[in-house]
Design an enzyme around this catalytic site. Structure first.
Site, short mmCIF file in Angstrom:
data_model
loop_
_atom_site.label_atom_id
_atom_site.label_comp_id
_atom_site.label_asym_id
_atom_site.label_seq_id
_atom_site.Cartn_x
_atom_site.Cartn_y
_atom_site.Cartn_z
CD1 TRP A 354 36.48 29.85 40.78
CD2 TRP A 354 36.83 30.14 38.58
NE1 TRP A 354 36.12 31.15 40.46
CE2 TRP A 354 36.34 31.35 39.12
CE3 TRP A 354 37.14 30.09 37.23
CZ2 TRP A 354 36.13 32.50 38.34
CZ3 TRP A 354 36.94 31.23 36.47
CH2 TRP A 354 36.45 32.42 37.02
CG ASP A 355 39.24 31.37 43.78
OD1 ASP A 355 38.20 30.85 43.34
OD2 ASP A 355 39.24 32.34 44.54
CD GLU A 481 30.09 33.42 42.55
OE1 GLU A 481 29.83 34.13 43.53
OE2 GLU A 481 30.83 32.41 42.62
CE LYS A 591 30.93 38.11 43.57
NZ LYS A 591 30.70 36.82 44.23
CD GLN A 592 33.29 36.39 39.35
OE1 GLN A 592 32.41 36.37 40.21
NE2 GLN A 592 34.40 35.69 39.44
#
Ligand code: BGC
Length: 765
Positions: A354-355, A481, A591-592
């Site tokens: 998806w980046d 994640e 994580k993000q």
């Protein structure tokens, strides 16, 4: 734009730094990528990731699953290391050139972002006292994507005598592996088998086939040496060595030009014939002309993607370096896409995530929309595979894009943090809509985009269900994640809602168009389905906590234990390398950005207060273990008027590769991070938003800068935006006048517009 050269003096000869430099100074053009290993190699005990890659060129490889559970991935795709064309060994009489022996008097490496070349210079004294200067210029041509060149100059300083050059073309190659890092392949295997190696018209050819994917690649290499006195080829089944001799004279330059071209069976019918014609094409003009084409291509690229930071030269150079990596990495055709490491290394095995849609495509959409089109075309090419994937996961209709893939089949071995990330469907749909909003290119939407939006919308109807009057999506993983398989992930539900809403909008907008009707018939899209899409979108459940006035990441997130991340020893980051996943899943630790990202891309779906509270909440519990994290926090901080924070997040993130901040740049650069940093300037500091209702700006200026400027492309117009201490200026360079919205006030942009800059900004003001 600022300084165009990134250089490192005094090349460090330790193994770790050499590996990082292989990635930092790699050459790529979106088709081929060549890591910057020394032509002459390293000492035997050194590790090297001596890779040359073709975007989208893969083989299948087994991936072990301990248990044979239905539907798990047993075979993934991996981007292949193709023939090594960069080897050149030089002998001065009986001494072989190697900067690990003798004395290095001076050395330097650089990448020139305007010229599109990398360079290495070494002034060297051999153990027996011969002094020589070597300068190597390498280029992956944007003008001819199949072409990689090495221009190798040797200047003997204090000696004369025989010079022997061995230029290798080696088809006996393997991929890199690292069993200790889940972000790399865990075993090594000979994927490519050379089936013919031959010389024709002075060029060597190696034609190889993959072990399982049925693909073929042919590389062709030709060497030209100035003052050549003798030449012979030594070939075996997988290697062609061209041995050339010449004479060294003090002060007289010797020049070797090595051309390498590649042709692969994903893209062409006959690889050998194409390789020969590509070589002919490369040689039909001089190297100087090829350099000129490279510069012209980049001049246009820099013009379109112009962004300049005033008052911080170092940052400006880092930014330019980063954007150069994006054009090096992105595929120029629909057979490839853009991998997290581009073509600079084997991290994540060259698979696409998806980046592309959420971090990199936004940059291309507003600077080079043709490239976005090609990225969407890639997703369209694999739509059938996404439908098969949906079936495999038990869905009766729709398409589910694989979390990571090259040719369209799922590659993620660990499904909780992989295949369960259904949000990729929403990401792809979102990025197509973003392309549409920025270009209004309805033809392309009709041709490719709409079908993806309908098939992804269908999937939401199958994965989710109505319960107590609301639409729920259970058992999925959001972008974070460290929190897996949850019910009603806010990000996923918000994007699914957007996906469904747009499926409905596009249907009504296009239903009378003949091409659209053909497609509708082909995919059997019924009016009843559209009604269901509408209902699900309207009743989409979006988690909200009354007490904290935030959007919880999912239904169970707030029930979990707290873990003060400041108490975790530094050496235990990234947490994924030190804690069992289940341990991480039971804590409120991220994580993000997950909800924070949803608030950025769909900012109108929540009141300001909720966005502000959510930012404060998640900021405390986010580790930024992913390189996709800080840039989004920077954008959100800008939006909330937290200017110092915004700048801090941005600064930490921009030099991630140049300073190897994540200690894994050796495996390749971080393309999503780069795209995210661009967004942090344009969407963050500049406050750009492109919505259905128009184009918006709300610029702030980081204290350390005196100003910044950028150019964007919006609905076929080129607009230059300039921010200084006191003013914001908007200048329409081409295209029709347009209404723009600055600090929530509408202006007609017809030429140049200057507005006083707001000094402090709380977006709700
Ligand atoms: C991130 C993902 C990302 C992947 C590839 C992971 O560390 O968590 O969001 O897609 O890296 O860049």
């Amino acid at each position: 734009m600022g300084k165009a050269i990134y250089e490192k003096n005094d090349i460090k000869l330790d193994n770790y730094n050499l590996l990082v430099d292989e990635a930092l100074f790699h050459n790529a053009n979106g088709y081929i990528g060549v890591r910057s290993a020394f032509e002459e190699g390293y000492p035997e005990n050194f590790k090297t990731i001596r890779g040359e890659y073709i975007n989208g060129f893969y083989d299948f490889t087994q991936t072990e699953q301990a248990e044979n559970i239905y539907g798990l991935v047993h075979e993934k795709q991996t981007m292949l290391n193709v023939a090594d064309t960069q080897s050149i060994d030089i002998y001065f009489d009986d001494e072989k050139f190697s900067i690990f022996e003798g004395t290095v008097l001076k050395s330097k490496r650089w990448v020139d972002m305007d010229k599109g070349i990398t360079g290495r210079f070494v002034s060297w004294r051999s153990p027996k006292g011969k002094e020589v200067e070597i300068k190597v210029i390498r280029m992956a041509s944007f003008y001819q994507l199949s072409l990689f060149t090495i221009e190798y100059q040797i200047k003997p300083i204090n000696f004369s005598g025989d010079v022997m050059i061995e230029s290798n073309h080696n088809g006996n190659v393997k991929n890199f592996f690292d069993p200790h890092d889940p972000r790399n392949a865990d075993e090594s295997f000979q994927y490519l088998t050379p089936e013919s190696c031959y010389i024709q018209y002075g060029a060597s050819y190696i034609n190889s086939h993959t072990s399982k994917s049925g693909l073929e690649v042919c590389s062709c290499v030709k060497n030209f040496l100035s003052g050549e006195s003798e030449r012979q080829f030594i070939i075996n089944e997988s290697n062609a060595q061209c041995q050339m001799s010449t004479i060294a004279q003090p002060g007289k330059k010797i020049k070797l030009i090595k051309y390498a071209v590649f042709a692969d069976s994903l893209r062409v019918e006959n690889c050998k014939v194409t390789a020969a014609s590509e070589m002919k094409k490369a040689l039909s003009v001089s190297l100087q002309e090829l350099y000129k084409h490279q510069e012209d291509y980049l001049a246009e690229y820099w013009e379109n993607s112009y962004v300049e930071i005033q008052g911080d030269n170092e940052l400006d150079m880092a930014l330019k370096y980063n954007l150069f990596q994006l054009i090096q990495s992105v595929s120029k055709d629909e057979y490839g896409n853009i991998a997290p490491k581009g073509l600079s290394g084997e991290g994540y095995e060259g698979q696409y995530f998806w980046d592309s849609e959420m971090y990199i495509q936004p940059f291309f959409t507003i600077t080079n929309p043709e490239i976005t089109k090609s990225l969407i075309a890639y997703r369209y090419e694999i739509l059938d595979k996404a439908k098969e994937n949906a079936k495999l996961l038990g869905h009766k209709k729709g398409a589910l894009y694989p979390w990571r893939t090259i040719m369209g089949k799922e590659c993620s071995g660990y499904f909780p943090a992989g295949s369960a990330q259904y949000h990729i469907n929403g990401d792809i749909a979102y990025s197509i809509i973003a392309y549409y909003l920025a270009t209004k290119d309805l033809d392309f939407i009709q041709e490719k985009g709409a079908e993806i939006i309908f098939e992804t919308a269908r999937l939401w109807m199958d994965v989710g269900n109505f319960y107590n009057g609301q639409f729920h999506i259970n058992d999925v993983t959001g972008p974070d994640e460290y929190t897996c398989i949850v019910n009603n992930n806010y990000y996923t539900n918000a994007l699914a809602q957007y996906n469904l809403q747009w499926a409905v909008k596009l249907y009504f907008q296009m239903r009378k168009l003949p091409e659209f009707r053909k497609m509708q018939k082909r995919i059997k899209l019924s009016y009843e389905e559209i009604t269901e899409f509408k209902k699900a979108a309207e009743q989409m459940y979006l988690p909200y906590d009354e007490k904290l006035k935030i959007n919880p990441q999912d239904d169970s997130f707030l029930q979990k234990k707290h873990w003060d991340i400041d108490t975790i020893p530094k050496k235990n980051f990234p947490l994924l390398l030190h804690y069992h996943p289940l341990h991480l899943y039971r804590y409120q630790v991220c994580k993000q950005p997950d909800t924070i990202l949803a608030h950025f891309i769909l900012e109108d779906s929540q009141p300001q207060e909720v966005i502000r509270n959510s930012f404060a909440y998640y900021e405390k519990i986010t580790t930024h273990d992913s390189s996709l994290s800080r840039c989004i926090f920077s954008i959100s901080a800008s939006r909330l008027g937290l200017e110092d924070k915004a700048f801090k997040y941005f600064g930490d993130s921009t030099k991630l590769d140049l300073m190897d901040l994540h200690k894994n740049t050796k495996d390749g650069i971080h393309t999503a991070n780069i795209g995210g940093n661009y967004m942090a300037i344009i969407y963050g500091f500049g406050g750009l938003r492109i919505k259905e209702s128009g184009i918006y700006f709300a610029p702030i200026l980081p204290k350390k800068w005196t100003g910044y400027r950028f150019r964007i492309c919006f609905e076929n117009r080129r607009i230059i935006v300039g921010i200084t201490k006191d003013h914001c200026t908007f200048f329409i360079e081409s295209g029709e006048p347009i209404a723009i919205n600055v600090y929530k006030k509408e202006y007609l942009l017809d030429g140049k517009l200057t507005i006083h800059r707001k000094k402090t900004l709380r977006r709700e003001d």
